[in-house]
Design a protein around this motif. Structure first.
Motif, PDB file in Angstrom:
ATOM      1  N   VAL A  47      54.511   9.846 -31.959  1.00  0.00           N
ATOM      2  CA  VAL A  47      54.553   9.859 -30.279  1.00  0.00           C
ATOM      3  C   VAL A  47      53.369   9.877 -29.740  1.00  0.00           C
ATOM      4  O   VAL A  47      53.165   9.547 -28.559  1.00  0.00           O
ATOM      5  CB  VAL A  47      55.284  11.081 -29.941  1.00  0.00           C
ATOM      6  CG1 VAL A  47      56.780  10.748 -30.321  1.00  0.00           C
ATOM      7  CG2 VAL A  47      54.869  12.386 -30.527  1.00  0.00           C
ATOM      8  N   ASP A  48      52.232  10.160 -30.736  1.00  0.00           N
ATOM      9  CA  ASP A  48      50.909  10.545 -29.930  1.00  0.00           C
ATOM     10  C   ASP A  48      50.088   9.156 -29.697  1.00  0.00           C
ATOM     11  O   ASP A  48      49.295   9.012 -29.024  1.00  0.00           O
ATOM     12  CB  ASP A  48      50.146  11.243 -30.666  1.00  0.00           C
ATOM     13  CG  ASP A  48      50.391  12.768 -30.890  1.00  0.00           C
ATOM     14  OD1 ASP A  48      50.903  13.317 -29.940  1.00  0.00           O
ATOM     15  OD2 ASP A  48      50.089  13.402 -32.051  1.00  0.00           O
ATOM     16  N   HIS A  49      50.736   8.153 -30.294  1.00  0.00           N
ATOM     17  CA  HIS A  49      49.943   6.907 -30.427  1.00  0.00           C
ATOM     18  C   HIS A  49      50.892   5.796 -29.518  1.00  0.00           C
ATOM     19  O   HIS A  49      50.601   4.479 -29.548  1.00  0.00           O
ATOM     20  CB  HIS A  49      49.625   6.278 -31.559  1.00  0.00           C
ATOM     21  CG  HIS A  49      48.526   7.042 -32.069  1.00  0.00           C
ATOM     22  ND1 HIS A  49      48.550   8.338 -32.904  1.00  0.00           N
ATOM     23  CD2 HIS A  49      46.824   7.067 -31.992  1.00  0.00           C
ATOM     24  CE1 HIS A  49      47.396   8.787 -33.251  1.00  0.00           C
ATOM     25  NE2 HIS A  49      46.731   8.303 -32.766  1.00  0.00           N
ATOM     26  N   GLU A  50      52.145   6.051 -29.209  1.00  0.00           N
ATOM     27  CA  GLU A  50      53.160   5.319 -28.595  1.00  0.00           C
ATOM     28  C   GLU A  50      52.938   4.923 -26.962  1.00  0.00           C
ATOM     29  O   GLU A  50      52.258   6.175 -26.518  1.00  0.00           O
ATOM     30  CB  GLU A  50      54.499   5.812 -28.787  1.00  0.00           C
ATOM     31  CG  GLU A  50      55.099   5.761 -29.963  1.00  0.00           C
ATOM     32  CD  GLU A  50      56.418   6.349 -30.183  1.00  0.00           C
ATOM     33  OE1 GLU A  50      57.220   5.910 -30.980  1.00  0.00           O
ATOM     34  OE2 GLU A  50      56.865   6.982 -29.269  1.00  0.00           O
ATOM     35  N   ARG A  51      52.919   3.947 -26.633  1.00  0.00           N
ATOM     36  CA  ARG A  51      52.578   3.622 -25.202  1.00  0.00           C
ATOM     37  C   ARG A  51      53.823   3.130 -24.586  1.00  0.00           C
ATOM     38  O   ARG A  51      54.436   2.363 -24.824  1.00  0.00           O
ATOM     39  CB  ARG A  51      51.389   2.357 -25.105  1.00  0.00           C
ATOM     40  CG  ARG A  51      50.902   2.203 -23.641  1.00  0.00           C
ATOM     41  CD  ARG A  51      49.917   1.132 -23.857  1.00  0.00           C
ATOM     42  NE  ARG A  51      50.408  -0.187 -24.118  1.00  0.00           N
ATOM     43  CZ  ARG A  51      51.124  -1.006 -23.386  1.00  0.00           C
ATOM     44  NH1 ARG A  51      51.032  -0.982 -22.112  1.00  0.00           N
ATOM     45  NH2 ARG A  51      51.400  -2.107 -23.752  1.00  0.00           N
ATOM     46  N   ASN A  52      54.042   3.446 -23.177  1.00  0.00           N
ATOM     47  CA  ASN A  52      55.424   3.372 -22.232  1.00  0.00           C
ATOM     48  C   ASN A  52      56.798   3.453 -23.323  1.00  0.00           C
ATOM     49  O   ASN A  52      57.843   2.711 -23.129  1.00  0.00           O
ATOM     50  CB  ASN A  52      55.097   1.766 -21.838  1.00  0.00           C
ATOM     51  CG  ASN A  52      54.012   1.676 -20.887  1.00  0.00           C
ATOM     52  OD1 ASN A  52      53.671   2.638 -20.363  1.00  0.00           O
ATOM     53  ND2 ASN A  52      53.647   0.423 -20.643  1.00  0.00           N
ATOM     54  N   ILE A  53      56.685   4.323 -24.050  1.00  0.00           N
ATOM     55  CA  ILE A  53      57.969   4.916 -24.821  1.00  0.00           C
ATOM     56  C   ILE A  53      58.291   6.229 -24.423  1.00  0.00           C
ATOM     57  O   ILE A  53      57.389   7.075 -24.791  1.00  0.00           O
ATOM     58  CB  ILE A  53      57.702   4.479 -26.428  1.00  0.00           C
ATOM     59  CG1 ILE A  53      57.532   3.157 -26.783  1.00  0.00           C
ATOM     60  CG2 ILE A  53      59.104   5.095 -26.957  1.00  0.00           C
ATOM     61  CD1 ILE A  53      57.310   2.806 -28.119  1.00  0.00           C
ATOM     62  N   ILE A  54      59.561   6.195 -23.767  1.00  0.00           N
ATOM     63  CA  ILE A  54      60.038   7.544 -23.578  1.00  0.00           C
ATOM     64  C   ILE A  54      61.263   8.068 -24.350  1.00  0.00           C
ATOM     65  O   ILE A  54      62.091   7.275 -24.391  1.00  0.00           O
ATOM     66  CB  ILE A  54      60.646   7.619 -21.973  1.00  0.00           C
ATOM     67  CG1 ILE A  54      59.335   7.172 -20.774  1.00  0.00           C
ATOM     68  CG2 ILE A  54      61.008   8.992 -21.441  1.00  0.00           C
ATOM     69  CD1 ILE A  54      59.185   5.796 -20.801  1.00  0.00           C
ATOM     70  N   ARG A  55      60.862   9.222 -24.964  1.00  0.00           N
ATOM     71  CA  ARG A  55      61.830   9.667 -26.201  1.00  0.00           C
ATOM     72  C   ARG A  55      62.540  10.710 -25.612  1.00  0.00           C
ATOM     73  O   ARG A  55      61.853  11.742 -25.266  1.00  0.00           O
ATOM     74  CB  ARG A  55      61.283   9.947 -27.354  1.00  0.00           C
ATOM     75  CG  ARG A  55      60.740   8.611 -28.007  1.00  0.00           C
ATOM     76  CD  ARG A  55      60.289   8.831 -29.478  1.00  0.00           C
ATOM     77  NE  ARG A  55      59.823   7.725 -30.065  1.00  0.00           N
ATOM     78  CZ  ARG A  55      60.421   6.867 -30.797  1.00  0.00           C
ATOM     79  NH1 ARG A  55      61.726   7.127 -30.795  1.00  0.00           N
ATOM     80  NH2 ARG A  55      59.838   5.800 -31.288  1.00  0.00           N
ATOM     81  N   LEU A  56      63.996  10.663 -25.696  1.00  0.00           N
ATOM     82  CA  LEU A  56      64.683  11.757 -25.236  1.00  0.00           C
ATOM     83  C   LEU A  56      65.271  12.510 -26.289  1.00  0.00           C
ATOM     84  O   LEU A  56      66.059  11.762 -27.165  1.00  0.00           O
ATOM     85  CB  LEU A  56      65.778  11.301 -24.200  1.00  0.00           C
ATOM     86  CG  LEU A  56      65.299  10.592 -22.891  1.00  0.00           C
ATOM     87  CD1 LEU A  56      66.313  10.399 -22.008  1.00  0.00           C
ATOM     88  CD2 LEU A  56      64.197  11.612 -22.065  1.00  0.00           C
ATOM     89  N   GLN A  57      65.275  13.876 -26.185  1.00  0.00           N
ATOM     90  CA  GLN A  57      65.990  14.595 -27.386  1.00  0.00           C
ATOM     91  C   GLN A  57      67.401  14.167 -27.585  1.00  0.00           C
ATOM     92  O   GLN A  57      68.264  14.282 -26.861  1.00  0.00           O
ATOM     93  CB  GLN A  57      65.632  16.041 -27.174  1.00  0.00           C
ATOM     94  CG  GLN A  57      66.108  17.067 -28.301  1.00  0.00           C
ATOM     95  CD  GLN A  57      66.016  18.342 -28.047  1.00  0.00           C
ATOM     96  OE1 GLN A  57      65.045  18.624 -27.288  1.00  0.00           O
ATOM     97  NE2 GLN A  57      66.473  19.477 -29.078  1.00  0.00           N
ATOM     98  N   SER A  58      67.688  14.078 -28.948  1.00  0.00           N
ATOM     99  CA  SER A  58      68.863  13.557 -29.523  1.00  0.00           C
ATOM    100  C   SER A  58      69.425  13.875 -30.597  1.00  0.00           C
ATOM    101  O   SER A  58      68.619  14.186 -31.598  1.00  0.00           O
ATOM    102  CB  SER A  58      69.052  11.921 -29.344  1.00  0.00           C
ATOM    103  OG  SER A  58      67.707  11.568 -30.274  1.00  0.00           O
TER     104      SER A  58
END
Length: 446
Positions: A47-58
Motif C-alpha cells: 500500500v505504501d507504493h500504490e498509486r490511485n488505489i483506494i482499499r476499503l477494509q473487507s
C-alpha cells in the motif's frame, strides 16, 4: 476523463478479473485519462507504493476468497470519489465493491457501467456447496444487480448471449479484454532458456509439450485433458504440464495416478506472473477443455507468446481461433484426443505475418480505446436523459398529485397553507429584527 473502477478482486490477487482491470487502468492512463481503483484490502498489498488505489477494509465472501465484503469505509469511498470529481464509474464485480460503486454513482449523479466477467452458474457450488444459490437463481441475482446501471460490457459473444438469456435489455457492447502483447511476446527470451525449462520439467527432446495454465478447479475441466492422454499417447510422445493451484488439485493428481500417467503429467503448482511467458513459449500447444470461460485471457497470452491453442469450442473462441494457424477447437470431450492428434500431425513453424495481424486485435491498446468510446457514448446518453428528466419533473409532479387520494391532496393543501402562514410570520419577524438593528445602530451613533 476521470474513471472510477470498483472491484472486489485486484492485485496482488491473481485472477483474470484482476489482470483485466490492471490492463484497462494502465492503457487508459496511456491515453491521458485518470483512473482510480476502489478495491478491497489484502495483507500482501504494498500500500505504501500504490498509486490511485483506494482499499476499503473487507473480509472474504463465504467460499469465494477472491470475492470480499466491505466492512468499513463506505462513506469515505463516497467522499473520496466526490473529491476526485469522477465522470463515470465502472464496476467489475457484483458483490461488495460493485454494489458500493452503484451507490456512489447514484449519489454523485454520474453514470455507472458494468463488466460481467464471470459465468456464475459454474461457481455456485463453491458457495455452501450449491445449497445457498442454485444455477437457476443466477439470472435473478445478476438482473437485480444491474438495476441502476446504464450499460454493460460483455467480454465475449458468449457473455452477450448469456446476458440476453437473462432478459437484460441494457445497452451492451462486446469488448474482449486485451493483453500487454510485449509481456508475452518476449523477444528477449532466448531459445536456450526454453530448452533449459523443458529439461527442468523432464520433457525429452522428442516429446510434445501440452500446457494447461489456470486455477485448478473442477469447472476448468482439466480432468478431460488427462483422460484423453492415453489415446493421444498411442500416436505421439506427449507430456502434459499443469501450471496452477486450486481446490481440485488433489483430485486431479489422484486421477493421474489412477490412469497410470505419472510419467506423462507434471504439476508445477503456482508460477509467478513474470514467469508464465517462459512456460507459454516452451510449450508446443496450450490446451484447455474448460467450458466456463467467459473469455479466458490465457488463450490470448498463449497466442501472444507464439503458441497455438487447443480448446473447447464456444462463440468467443470461434472468432479468436479462426485459422488453424492459431490452433484448433474441439466440439467436446469426445473429439478432444482426435483434434489434438490432428494438430500434432500438422505441427509446423508459425506464420509470423498472420500472428502479427492477430496481435493488434487482441492488444490492450485496442481494448482500452474501445472501452473509452463506450464510456463516451454512455456519458452522452446519460446526460441527455438527465436533461430530459429535469424538464419533465414539474409535469411528473402534477401527474403524481392528480393521481393521489383525496385525503392526501387535502393534507398537502393544509401543509401548503401552514407553510405560507409560517413564511408570513418569519417575514414579519425579520422586519422587526431589522427595526431593532436600526435602533441599536442609531444608539451607537448617539
Amino acid at each position: 476523463m476521470r474513471v472510477g473502477l470498483f472491484t472486489d478482486s485486484y492485485y496482488p490477487q491473481i485472477s483474470g478479473v484482476a489482470t483485466s482491470i490492471q490492463t484497462l487502468a494502465l492503457e487508459l492512463e496511456k491515453l491521458g485519462h485518470e483512473v482510480f481503483i476502489f478495491t478491497t484490502t489484502d495483507p500482501r498489498a504494498d500500500v505504501d507504493h500504490e498509486r490511485n488505489i483506494i482499499r476499503l477494509q473487507s473480509i472474504p465472501f463465504v467460499s469465494l476468497a477472491e470475492r470480499k465484503i466491505v466492512l468499513k469505509g463506505v462513506f469515505a469511498a463516497y467522499l473520496i470519489a466526490k473529491d476526485f470529481d469522477l465522470d463515470i464509474i465502472h464496476t467489475q464485480t457484483e458483490f461488495g465493491m460493485g454494489i458500493l460503486g452503484k451507490m456512489v454513482a447514484a449519489q454523485l449523479r454520474i453514470p455507472v457501467i458494468h463488466t460481467l466477467h464471470t459465468k456464475y452458474e459454474d461457481y455456485v457450488y463453491y458457495i455452501a456447496k450449491g445449497r445457498l444459490i442454485r444455477p437457476s437463481m443466477v439470472k435473478y441475482v445478476i438482473r437485480n444487480f444491474l438495476k441502476g446501471t446504464e450499460a454493460i460490457i460483455c467480454p465475449s459473444e458468449m457473455v452477450a448471449e448469456t446476458v440476453d438469456s437473462y432478459g437484460i435489455t441494457l445497452p451492451k457492447r462486446i469488448i474482449p479484454t486485451g493483453i500487454e502483447i510485449e509481456v508475452f511476446k518476449r523477444e528477449d527470451i532466448k531459445p536456450e532458456e526454453l530448452i533449459d525449462l523443458r529439461k527442468e520439467l523432464g520433457i525429452k527432446p522428442d516429446e510434445i509439450m501440452l500446457l494447461s495454465l489456470s486455477r485448478i478447479g473442477a469447472e476448468k475441466n482439466i480432468q478431460s485433458v488427462v483422460r484423453a492422454l492415453p489415446e493421444i499417447l498411442t500416436e505421439f510422445p506427449v507430456k502434459l504440464v499443469i501450471v496452477g493451484h486450486g481446490p481440485y488439485a488433489d483430485t486431479l493428481k489422484a486421477l493421474v495416478e489412477e490412469l497410470d500417467l505419472t510419467e506423462h503429467v507434471v504439476f508445477t503448482g503456482r508460477v509467478e506472473n513474470e514467469q508464465t511467458a517462459y512456460y507459454y513459449k516452451a510449450a508446443d500447444f496450450f490446451i484447455s477443455a474448460s467450458t466456463s470461460e467467459t473469455q479466458g485471457l490465457t488463450y490470448l497470452e498463449a497466442i501472444a507468446s507464439g503458441t497455438r491453442v487447443l480448446a473447447a469450442r464456444n462463440p468467443y473462441l470461434s472468432g479468436l481461433i479462426n485459422d488453424v494457424e492459431y490452433g484448433r477447437l474441439f466440439e467436446g470431450d469426445d473429439d478432444l484426443a482426435e483434434v489434438t492428434k490432428a494438430a500434432m500431425r500438422d505441427l509446423h513453424p508459425i506464420d509470423k505475418f498472420k500472428f502479427e495481424k492477430k496481435l493488434y486485435e487482441i492488444s490492450a491498446e485496442n481494448f482500452a480505446k474501445q472501452v473509452y468510446l463506450f464510456y463516451l457514448d454512455t456519458i452522452i446518453e446519460y446526460n441527455n436523459l438527465k436533461s430530459i428528466e429535469a424538464e419533465r419533473f414539474p409535469m411528473k409532479m402534477e401527474d403524481t398529485i392528480r393521481q393521489m387520494p383525496l385525503t392526501v391532496k387535502r393534507s398537502i393543501k393544509r401543509e401548503q397553507i401552514r407553510a405560507k402562514y409560517f413564511a408570513r410570520k418569519a417575514s414579519k419577524l425579520a422586519k422587526n429584527l431589522q427595526s431593532y438593528v436600526k435602533i441599536d445602530k442609531d444608539k451607537e451613533q448617539d
